[in-house]
Design a protein around this motif. Structure first.
Motif, mmCIF file in Angstrom:
data_model
loop_
_atom_site.group_PDB
_atom_site.id
_atom_site.type_symbol
_atom_site.label_atom_id
_atom_site.label_comp_id
_atom_site.label_asym_id
_atom_site.label_seq_id
_atom_site.Cartn_x
_atom_site.Cartn_y
_atom_site.Cartn_z
ATOM 1 N N PRO A 47 0.843 -1.194 0.000
ATOM 2 C CA PRO A 47 0.000 0.000 0.000
ATOM 3 C C PRO A 47 0.883 1.251 0.000
ATOM 4 C CG PRO A 47 0.133 -0.921 2.204
ATOM 5 C CD PRO A 47 0.925 -1.837 1.320
ATOM 6 N N PHE A 49 0.919 5.634 0.149
ATOM 7 C CA PHE A 49 0.330 6.967 0.188
ATOM 8 C C PHE A 49 1.484 7.952 0.403
ATOM 9 C CE2 PHE A 49 -1.771 10.625 2.154
ATOM 10 C CZ PHE A 49 -2.668 10.899 1.138
ATOM 11 N N GLU A 51 4.594 8.142 -1.124
ATOM 12 C CA GLU A 51 5.853 7.407 -0.936
ATOM 13 C C GLU A 51 6.756 7.564 -2.169
ATOM 14 O OE1 GLU A 51 6.656 6.090 1.841
ATOM 15 O OE2 GLU A 51 4.809 5.490 2.871
ATOM 16 N N ASP A 78 -3.585 5.320 -2.904
ATOM 17 C CA ASP A 78 -4.819 6.068 -2.658
ATOM 18 C C ASP A 78 -4.683 7.519 -3.116
ATOM 19 O OD1 ASP A 78 -5.969 3.845 -1.698
ATOM 20 O OD2 ASP A 78 -6.043 4.441 0.391
ATOM 21 N N ARG A 107 -9.481 6.346 1.353
ATOM 22 C CA ARG A 107 -8.217 6.219 2.072
ATOM 23 C C ARG A 107 -8.317 5.042 3.017
ATOM 24 N NH1 ARG A 107 -4.473 10.033 3.759
ATOM 25 N NH2 ARG A 107 -3.628 8.238 4.839
ATOM 26 N N GLY A 108 -7.186 4.489 3.371
ATOM 27 C CA GLY A 108 -7.183 3.440 4.388
ATOM 28 C C GLY A 108 -6.222 2.323 4.053
ATOM 29 N N ALA A 130 5.749 0.191 2.098
ATOM 30 C CA ALA A 130 6.616 0.694 1.039
ATOM 31 C C ALA A 130 7.866 1.363 1.597
ATOM 32 C CB ALA A 130 5.841 1.708 0.201
ATOM 33 N N ASP A 131 7.858 1.670 2.898
ATOM 34 C CA ASP A 131 8.900 2.549 3.431
ATOM 35 C C ASP A 131 10.171 1.818 3.877
ATOM 36 O OD1 ASP A 131 7.863 1.295 5.586
ATOM 37 O OD2 ASP A 131 7.198 3.087 6.647
ATOM 38 N N GLN A 133 10.687 -0.373 6.063
ATOM 39 C CA GLN A 133 10.824 -0.691 7.494
ATOM 40 C C GLN A 133 10.772 -2.196 7.717
ATOM 41 O OE1 GLN A 133 7.912 2.467 9.239
ATOM 42 N NE2 GLN A 133 9.573 2.217 10.686
ATOM 43 N N HIS A 134 10.111 -2.906 6.800
ATOM 44 C CA HIS A 134 10.015 -4.368 6.925
ATOM 45 C C HIS A 134 11.183 -5.032 6.198
ATOM 46 C CE1 HIS A 134 5.438 -3.573 7.417
ATOM 47 N NE2 HIS A 134 6.091 -3.425 8.552
ATOM 48 N N MET A 196 -0.211 -7.133 15.354
ATOM 49 C CA MET A 196 -0.404 -5.863 14.645
ATOM 50 C C MET A 196 0.704 -5.605 13.629
ATOM 51 S SD MET A 196 -2.125 -3.496 17.399
ATOM 52 C CE MET A 196 -0.585 -2.949 17.999
ATOM 53 N N LYS A 220 -4.831 -1.906 10.932
ATOM 54 C CA LYS A 220 -4.360 -3.204 11.426
ATOM 55 C C LYS A 220 -4.942 -4.369 10.645
ATOM 56 C CE LYS A 220 -1.998 -0.864 14.187
ATOM 57 N NZ LYS A 220 -0.609 -0.621 13.804
ATOM 58 N N ARG A 245 12.296 4.474 9.315
ATOM 59 C CA ARG A 245 11.905 5.088 8.044
ATOM 60 C C ARG A 245 12.944 6.138 7.652
ATOM 61 N NH1 ARG A 245 7.486 6.942 4.775
ATOM 62 N NH2 ARG A 245 5.762 5.678 5.539
ATOM 63 N N LYS A 251 2.181 7.774 8.503
ATOM 64 C CA LYS A 251 0.799 8.285 8.439
ATOM 65 C C LYS A 251 0.066 8.035 9.746
ATOM 66 C CE LYS A 251 2.206 8.596 4.335
ATOM 67 N NZ LYS A 251 3.465 8.009 3.868
HETATM 68 N N1 GDD Z 1 -3.016 2.969 0.020
HETATM 69 C C1 GDD Z 1 -2.782 3.480 1.234
HETATM 70 N N2 GDD Z 1 -3.751 4.217 1.846
HETATM 71 N N3 GDD Z 1 -1.592 3.277 1.840
HETATM 72 C C2 GDD Z 1 -1.371 3.821 3.050
HETATM 73 C C3 GDD Z 1 -2.328 4.589 3.736
HETATM 74 C C4 GDD Z 1 -3.597 4.796 3.079
HETATM 75 O O1 GDD Z 1 -4.498 5.449 3.584
HETATM 76 N N4 GDD Z 1 -1.808 4.993 4.932
HETATM 77 C C5 GDD Z 1 -0.556 4.477 4.976
HETATM 78 N N5 GDD Z 1 -0.279 3.789 3.840
HETATM 79 C C6 GDD Z 1 0.935 3.050 3.469
HETATM 80 C C7 GDD Z 1 2.202 3.873 3.591
HETATM 81 O O2 GDD Z 1 2.499 4.544 2.388
HETATM 82 C C8 GDD Z 1 3.226 2.780 3.889
HETATM 83 O O3 GDD Z 1 3.655 2.123 2.750
HETATM 84 C C9 GDD Z 1 2.441 1.798 4.749
HETATM 85 O O4 GDD Z 1 1.072 1.995 4.417
HETATM 86 C C10 GDD Z 1 2.638 1.994 6.256
HETATM 87 O O5 GDD Z 1 2.387 3.334 6.611
HETATM 88 P P1 GDD Z 1 3.225 4.081 7.748
HETATM 89 O O6 GDD Z 1 2.635 5.420 7.906
HETATM 90 O O7 GDD Z 1 4.679 3.989 7.455
HETATM 91 O O8 GDD Z 1 2.832 3.199 9.002
HETATM 92 P P2 GDD Z 1 3.678 2.812 10.280
HETATM 93 O O9 GDD Z 1 5.103 2.554 9.963
HETATM 94 O O10 GDD Z 1 3.393 3.783 11.345
HETATM 95 O O11 GDD Z 1 2.993 1.417 10.672
HETATM 96 C C11 GDD Z 1 3.161 0.274 9.842
HETATM 97 O O12 GDD Z 1 3.998 -0.707 10.388
HETATM 98 C C12 GDD Z 1 3.533 -1.260 11.615
HETATM 99 C C13 GDD Z 1 4.503 -2.327 12.042
HETATM 100 O O13 GDD Z 1 4.644 -3.342 11.094
HETATM 101 C C14 GDD Z 1 1.787 -0.339 9.580
HETATM 102 O O14 GDD Z 1 1.919 -1.377 8.645
HETATM 103 C C15 GDD Z 1 1.190 -0.860 10.855
HETATM 104 O O15 GDD Z 1 -0.049 -1.495 10.577
HETATM 105 C C16 GDD Z 1 2.154 -1.846 11.490
HETATM 106 O O16 GDD Z 1 1.687 -2.197 12.769
#
Ligand code: GDD
Ligand code: MN
Length: 401
Positions: A47, A49, A51, A78, A107-108, A130-131, A133-134, A196, A220, A245, A251
């Motif tokens: 996903p 947004f 990036e 999105d 969005r979501g 996409a960032d 982190q994984h 999560m 989640k 990141r 986000k």
């Molecule tokens: N399409 C879409 N729509 N993508 C989104 C949206 C959205 O509304 N919001 C965020 N994203 C995408 C971001 O572009 C990124 O690739 C990814 O989802 C995670 O967003 P981050 O904003 O970087 O989230 P985070 O790092 O705080 O949390 C993430 O990692 C956690 C640990 O694994 C999420 O994946 C969490 O669910 C997770 O717990």
């Protein structure tokens, strides 16, 4: 009409080409140029947004780790406000492994992942951010585990199991995440260390089974999957160290915390009663209490005439109901600016009719049943059903794209 003279195909092919262009050969050549749709073994749903600086980096990283394995990436964007979409389109021109789903007006993170996963035709589907982190280097191992063990449904990249780490994640975020993890584990009734996590791979056949039950609320997605599978999902975890990141912004916001609460509510109470209706009724109950308090304050305490006091109180209670419903009940369809004003007018109109229905039904029921509380209750049920339905149609219309 057909041309009477056959085209000189030999001449077209140039002097060095001596192949005779029979219709059979021609068919063969056309066939070899045709694209035969290819079904990859693994779809990696990412996903996005905003990036723009990460999309080509994550593609490179996945390419390096997946090498000759059979995979594709499905980006779900999105309508990013930066050049993310263009960057993905550029990538898709370079590589057939890149696909893009563009969502407009929505969005979501969770719902994006669900749409991406369901757009796959592969037997295995992964989800990752996409960032960067994984840790994408786990992907081949995850795939191998699912291929080897037919009973296994899901492999999770965990930040909390043995040998795993949250890396440089700020300590306050680790604390919040750990608390939320405890709550998630309680409600999902699983012993998964990181329910999560945003990084996992699953068997498509399992996804198909649970897809109709997914809520798609908030961030989640894994928790949604685990709770929708109702404890019937065989999982394994692989540890990884979450990276920080480097580019772009997280986000995460207060809305995400509210989404988390809604997801848990939807997966528990929501099975029996629609959460949106429940919240609407709760707001209604707050409105009734506020109304009674204001009548008491104006009429009893401040000697304002009863009709005036009731009229003022009704207006204030209705306005407060509108605001509360706009902030909480319909948070995902929240109205702002001029739409809020239009919505306010339609809400007041709908509720005024609702109040009339309430009184008429109560009056009719009292005449027939003679039991005051039952008559009042029936009036309230009819009135609020009207209010809920009409405000859903007129005020907080679901956005259709
Ligand atoms: N399409 C879409 N729509 N993508 C989104 C949206 C959205 O509304 N919001 C965020 N994203 C995408 C971001 O572009 C990124 O690739 C990814 O989802 C995670 O967003 P981050 O904003 O970087 O989230 P985070 O790092 O705080 O949390 C993430 O990692 C956690 C640990 O694994 C999420 O994946 C969490 O669910 C997770 O717990
Ligand atoms: Mn992130």
């Amino acid at each position: 009409m057909f041309p009477t003279k056959k085209p000189d195909l030999q001449a077209d092919l140039g002097k060095k080409e001596h192949r005779i262009y029979t219709s059979r050969n021609l068919r063969k050549t056309q066939k070899s140029k045709q694209k035969i749709p290819h079904m990859p073994k693994l779809s990696i749903v990412i996903p996005t947004f905003n990036e723009q600086d990460n999309v080509s980096k994550i593609y490179q990283a996945v390419s390096v780790t997946m090498k000759h394995l059979d995979w594709e990436i499905i980006f779900v964007d999105d309508a990013s406000k930066d050049s993310t979409t263009d960057k993905i389109l550029e990538l898709s021109k370079e590589s057939e492994r890149v696909r893009l789903i563009r969502r407009i007006g929505r969005r979501g993170l969770s719902s994006a992942c669900i749409e991406g996963m369901l757009a796959s035709t592969a037997p295995y589907v992964a989800v990752m951010d996409a960032d960067l982190q994984h840790d994408e280097s786990l992907l081949p191992r995850m795939l191998d585990m699912l291929e080897q063990d037919k009973d296994l449904d899901l492999v999770i990249g965990s930040r909390y199991c043995q040998n795993a780490s949250t890396g440089t994640l700020a300590s306050h975020r680790v604390r919040i995440s750990r608390w939320a993890t405890l709550v998630s584990r309680f409600f999902s009734k699983t012993d998964v260390s990181d329910p999560m996590s945003g990084f996992f791979m699953l068997r498509f056949s399992m996804l198909e089974k649970i897809a109709p039950r997914l809520s798609g609320i908030g961030f989640k997605i894994l928790l949604d999957i685990l709770m929708s599978s109702r404890g019937r999902c065989v999982t394994e975890e692989l540890p990884y160290e979450m990276r920080s990141r480097q580019l772009g912004e997280s986000k995460l916001s207060i809305k995400i915390a509210y989404d988390y609460f809604l997801l848990i509510a939807d997966k528990t109470i929501g099975i029996y009663f629609p959460i949106r209706l429940l919240m609407f009724l709760m707001v209604g109950a707050i409105g009734v209490l506020l109304h009674l308090f204001l009548v008491w304050l104006l009429h009893i305490q401040s000697q304002v005439g009863f009709i005036e006091a009731t009229t003022i109180s009704t207006g204030i209670a209705m306005s407060s109901n509108f605001l509360l419903n706009n902030w909480f009940t319909h948070y995902d369809r929240r109205l702002k600016g001029f739409s809020m004003l239009k919505g306010y007018v339609s809400f007041i109109l709908a509720c005024s009719v609702g109040a009339t229905i309430n009184v008429l039904v109560a009056d009719l029921s009292f005449e027939n049943l003679g039991i005051w509380w039952m008559a009042a209750l029936l009036g309230a049920v009819f009135g609020s059903t009207w209010n809920y339905t009409m405000s859903n149609i007129l005020t907080w219309r679901p956005r259709e794209v």
